[in-house]
Motif scaffolding. Structure first.
Motif, PDB file in Angstrom:
ATOM      1  N   ASN A 150      -3.731  -5.507  -0.702  1.00  0.00           N
ATOM      2  CA  ASN A 150      -3.853  -4.087  -0.408  1.00  0.00           C
ATOM      3  C   ASN A 150      -3.185  -3.171  -1.412  1.00  0.00           C
ATOM      4  O   ASN A 150      -3.634  -2.051  -1.616  1.00  0.00           O
ATOM      5  CB  ASN A 150      -3.303  -3.801   0.987  1.00  0.00           C
ATOM      6  N   TYR A 183      -6.476  -4.117  -4.573  1.00  0.00           N
ATOM      7  CA  TYR A 183      -7.365  -3.000  -4.219  1.00  0.00           C
ATOM      8  C   TYR A 183      -7.198  -1.827  -5.192  1.00  0.00           C
ATOM      9  O   TYR A 183      -8.172  -1.312  -5.735  1.00  0.00           O
ATOM     10  CB  TYR A 183      -7.153  -2.596  -2.757  1.00  0.00           C
ATOM     11  N   PRO A 184      -5.970  -1.361  -5.463  1.00  0.00           N
ATOM     12  CA  PRO A 184      -5.834  -0.294  -6.454  1.00  0.00           C
ATOM     13  C   PRO A 184      -5.809  -0.786  -7.899  1.00  0.00           C
ATOM     14  O   PRO A 184      -5.593   0.004  -8.817  1.00  0.00           O
ATOM     15  CB  PRO A 184      -4.486   0.360  -6.095  1.00  0.00           C
ATOM     16  N   GLN A 185      -6.028  -2.072  -8.128  1.00  0.00           N
ATOM     17  CA  GLN A 185      -6.089  -2.664  -9.482  1.00  0.00           C
ATOM     18  C   GLN A 185      -4.867  -2.344 -10.324  1.00  0.00           C
ATOM     19  O   GLN A 185      -4.967  -1.916 -11.476  1.00  0.00           O
ATOM     20  CB  GLN A 185      -7.352  -2.175 -10.209  1.00  0.00           C
ATOM     21  N   MET A 217      -5.073   5.485  -4.060  1.00  0.00           N
ATOM     22  CA  MET A 217      -4.567   6.103  -5.284  1.00  0.00           C
ATOM     23  C   MET A 217      -5.587   6.134  -6.406  1.00  0.00           C
ATOM     24  O   MET A 217      -5.414   6.851  -7.386  1.00  0.00           O
ATOM     25  CB  MET A 217      -3.291   5.406  -5.759  1.00  0.00           C
ATOM     26  N   ARG A 218      -6.635   5.350  -6.288  1.00  0.00           N
ATOM     27  CA  ARG A 218      -7.654   5.348  -7.344  1.00  0.00           C
ATOM     28  C   ARG A 218      -8.669   6.445  -7.114  1.00  0.00           C
ATOM     29  O   ARG A 218      -9.201   7.029  -8.045  1.00  0.00           O
ATOM     30  CB  ARG A 218      -8.361   3.992  -7.399  1.00  0.00           C
ATOM     31  N   THR A 232      -1.553   3.500  -2.770  1.00  0.00           N
ATOM     32  CA  THR A 232      -2.497   3.101  -1.724  1.00  0.00           C
ATOM     33  C   THR A 232      -1.716   2.489  -0.575  1.00  0.00           C
ATOM     34  O   THR A 232      -0.898   1.585  -0.775  1.00  0.00           O
ATOM     35  CB  THR A 232      -3.470   2.060  -2.313  1.00  0.00           C
ATOM     36  N   GLN A 274       4.847  -1.382   4.144  1.00  0.00           N
ATOM     37  CA  GLN A 274       4.900  -1.654   2.708  1.00  0.00           C
ATOM     38  C   GLN A 274       5.358  -0.471   1.862  1.00  0.00           C
ATOM     39  O   GLN A 274       5.714  -0.633   0.700  1.00  0.00           O
ATOM     40  CB  GLN A 274       3.510  -2.115   2.225  1.00  0.00           C
TER      41      GLN A 274
END
Lengths: 314, 280
Positions: free
Chosen positions: A94, A98-100, B113-114, B122, B128
């Motif tokens: 996550n 997901y945000p790479q 965030m993307r 994110t 987290q």
């Protein structure tokens, strides 16, 4: 029986990480109380201000890695393969995949060859798990030298990477003259009767098998698949067309790992007889790593048996 | 782009007006999407308005400015008010607000965030965000940067073990540049936190983990601002947490302090009533 030329794959990681640290200030390294095992201590001793040990807290470690990567740092986050792939998987999926974000999860103690610590520390499902998550490149070096190259290439590659590192001293099988590229398999031997696709420790076992098969008059191609994802599809199809018989070999469950990845390519493009060598969906046990590999059927002898079977099925 | 005066020019009245505007937009967004989390979103509006319009140093025209104050919404499901604030400040077009959670548009159900300019991390899977904030705060220490990192967590979220891993690490690493705000509204999804899994004594817990703890009314701008000033200006090397006593659903009478409004769908009648409450 120790061989001076043997070196553990994780050692290659530790050495290269230090070299990269000397060159690039934007590298930060994280560990979870396993720094001696994972070999990040080499970086730690040189660059203590860029190294953070989060103690026995892998989930915290991976989310911290994400936070650091979001600021532009290139993060190498280490722990054991079992903990990276399972305990901290939600965090990796996550917040990293997901945000790479630019985090390299360099996990050591892959497979059952880690030996005496036993099942809770033996990762036989990590390739399957990491493969199934989008945006993660999955790398499994065959030896310490290849590990150095792939760690360096991982630094240059932008995005999440999972690197699977063996624990025990292991022979060098890669050739410095061969070009090493993420996503490209390496052909180590050519033979027309069967193609053996192997990864990690089992590349050595595949070469041993090929040498023995040669004495029986059977010629095997041996291909090192160090990048399980993205897998070198065209190379796999190419060798399927050449040899019409495939064996895959990995220190991992036969479910979900290299064998499955190769089968996925073949079934959609060029189905041929294929056998998977790997752990047969069982938990192993505590014991000497090399003895375990024999007992759980992931050594050269097993590869040879599989090769003879698929050749018969041609 | 709107010119934002995000330093000390905002008077109390204008902050209250802004908070009302954001609450109205939040309800409109969730009603329009027929999906979302009204209760927890309304609870944190005042905290968000103070942070984004007065406390934090950020540049809407340069969302990735390396020296910006960082913000992480760890309880990511409460994102609609953040989206409304970011649109208001010019990070993206206001028209996006009316396509919350809609396929093909940028505003995801949880912060991304993307896809969304202005979102620093994110989130969505609970527990987290403080860890991510620690990563951002550590970077500031490594590079000797002065930016602060703010993280909002929920009280149900305090049941996640990773919160406590992060709590240990933040004080161990002396992250005096990290401020966490706990949206202490007493409710979660299956009931009150007292019924489901009590987190009390919560103040004592954070103190025991070596954090500097402040307790405020989470809807009182004066109290909130005093606490933030102490958190940012202090000399201690400890990380800070502001336990903000809030009302889940604050601002909409029939939603206030009701468990069911964690993620209940808003009917047309309820929407009318909510607007009437907020606009009066």
């Amino acid at each position: 029986m120790t061989n001076e030329k043997e070196k553990s794959i994780r050692e290659g990681y530790g050495e290269e990480l230090l070299e990269l640290g000397k060159k690039y200030e934007n590298i930060v390294v994280l560990d979870a109380d396993l720094s001696i095992s994972t070999q990040t201590y080499k970086f730690r001793d040189f660059f203590p201000h860029r190294f953070f040990d989060l103690g026995c807290a892998e989930q915290n470690e991976m989310s911290i890695a994400a936070g650091l990567a979001s600021t532009g740092k290139v993060v190498f986050a280490s722990t054991f393969c079992v903990f990276a792939s399972m305990r901290a998987l939600d965090q990796i999926r996550n917040m990293i995949a997901y945000p790479q974000l630019n985090v390299k999860i360099a996990a050591s103690n892959a497979g059952i060859s880690i030996g005496k610590d036993g099942v809770t520390h033996q990762a036989i499902e990590d390739i399957a798990i990491m493969r199934s998550i989008p945006n993660i490149t999955v790398i499994s070096p065959a030896d310490a030298e290849e590990a150095r190259t792939l760690v360096r290439l991982s630094y240059q590659y932008s995005g999440p990477v999972y690197i699977r590192l063996g624990r025990i001293p292991w022979p060098i099988v890669s050739n410095k003259k061969d070009e090493c590229q993420i996503g490209r398999g390496v052909v180590l031997r050519k033979g027309q009767d069967v193609s053996i696709f192997a990864t990690g420790h089992l590349v050595f076992e595949a070469l041993e098998a090929a040498n023995s098969l040669h004495k029986e008059g059977l010629e095997a191609s041996v291909i090192n698949i160090h990048t399980i994802k993205p897998i070198d599809e065209s190379l796999i199809i190419n060798f399927a067309k050449k040899t019409h018989a495939i064996v895959t070999a990995e220190e991992h469950n036969i479910i979900g790992g290299l064998g499955s990845a190769v089968a996925e390519v073949l079934v959609e493009n060029y189905p041929v007889p294929m056998k998977r060598i790997g752990i047969k969906d069982v938990f192993a046990e505590s014991g000497d790593g090399k003895i375990l590999m024999k007992k759980y059927h992931i050594v050269a002898k097993n590869i040879m048996e599989a090769a003879r079977k698929v050749i018969d099925e041609k | 782009m709107k010119k934002i005066n995000y330093n000390n020019g905002r008077r109390l009245e204008s902050l209250k007006e802004k908070a009302t505007q954001i609450r109205i937009q939040t309800i409109k967004m969730i009603y329009g999407a027929q999906s979302g989390h009204p209760g927890g979103s309304l609870a944190i509006v005042d905290i968000l308005v103070l942070l984004f319009y007065k406390i934090m140093r950020r540049k809407p025209h340069n969302p990735t400015w390396p020296d910006r104050d960082r913000f992480v919404l760890s309880k990511g499901h409460s994102c609609p008010p953040i989206y409304a604030i970011l649109a208001d400040q010019g990070y993206f077009s206001e028209s996006e607000l009316w396509h919350l959670r809609e396929e093909g548009y940028i505003l995801q159900g949880h912060p991304d965030m993307r896809k969304i300019p202005g979102i620093d991390m994110t989130t969505g899977s609970l527990g987290q965000g403080i860890s991510a904030g620690i990563g951002m705060a550590l970077n500031a220490k490594i590079d000797c940067k002065k930016y602060r990192t703010f993280v909002i967590i929920g009280d149900g979220e305090c049941q996640e073990g990773q919160i406590w891993e992060a709590a240990m690490a933040a004080s161990h690493f002396r992250l005096d540049n990290l401020v966490v705000i706990l949206d202490y509204n007493g409710l979660q999804v299956d009931g009150s936190t007292k019924e489901i899994l009590s987190i009390d004594p919560i103040l004592d817990k954070w103190k025991a983990f070596n954090w500097e703890v402040y307790v405020v009314n989470g809807h009182d701008f004066v109290e909130l601002e005093k606490a933030f000033t102490k958190c940012i200006g202090g000399q201690s090397s400890l990380p800070k947490i502001i336990i903000a006593k809030t009302i889940k659903g604050k601002g909409v009478s029939f939603m206030e302090n009701k468990v069911v409004w964690h993620s209940n769908l808003i009917s047309p009648n309820e929407f009318k009533k909510a607007m009437s409450d907020l606009e009066s």
